[in-house]
Design an enzyme around this catalytic site. Structure first.
Site, PDB file in Angstrom:
ATOM      1  CG  ASN A  83      36.460  33.831  39.982  1.00  0.00           C
ATOM      2  OD1 ASN A  83      36.231  34.894  40.537  1.00  0.00           O
ATOM      3  ND2 ASN A  83      37.654  33.510  39.531  1.00  0.00           N
TER       4      ASN A  83
ATOM      5  NE  ARG B  71      38.544  34.194  42.910  1.00  0.00           N
ATOM      6  CZ  ARG B  71      39.231  33.064  42.768  1.00  0.00           C
ATOM      7  NH1 ARG B  71      38.818  31.963  43.362  1.00  0.00           N
ATOM      8  NH2 ARG B  71      40.307  33.009  42.020  1.00  0.00           N
TER       9      ARG B  71
END
Length: 91
Positions: free
Chosen positions: A39, A21
């Site tokens: 997530n 990320r």
């Protein structure tokens, strides 16, 4: 002014716990793409990206590689009605 596109990506493989990320945010900000990455409980990462069509396509291509420790198996892409603006963020 160029058209703005928005896409939603579902990235699967070894993509959690490997700075995926954060690396996606860095890449998106370099490309001038707005949006976010988070997530999912099933181990995938969801990415919503909006911006110039060429920049969003470049981010999509990058998602197949991801962070150095990632091992991407698949990237599912679809149109998104979300229109994020501002800098790319992670959740």
């Amino acid at each position: 002014m160029a058209d703005i596109v928005s896409k939603r990506f579902l990235v699967s493989g070894k993509v959690q716990g490997v700075f995926f990320r954060a690396s996606t945010r860095e890449q998106a900000n370099q490309l001038g793409v707005s949006g976010w990455a988070r997530n999912l409980p099933d181990g995938r990462v969801e990415v919503v990206a909006a911006g110039d069509p060429g920049a969003v396509s470049a981010l999509e291509e990058w998602l197949w590689q991801g962070s150095p420790a990632a091992d991407v198996d698949n990237v599912e892409a679809q149109h998104s009605d979300e229109q994020p603006s501002g800098r790319f963020s992670i959740a």
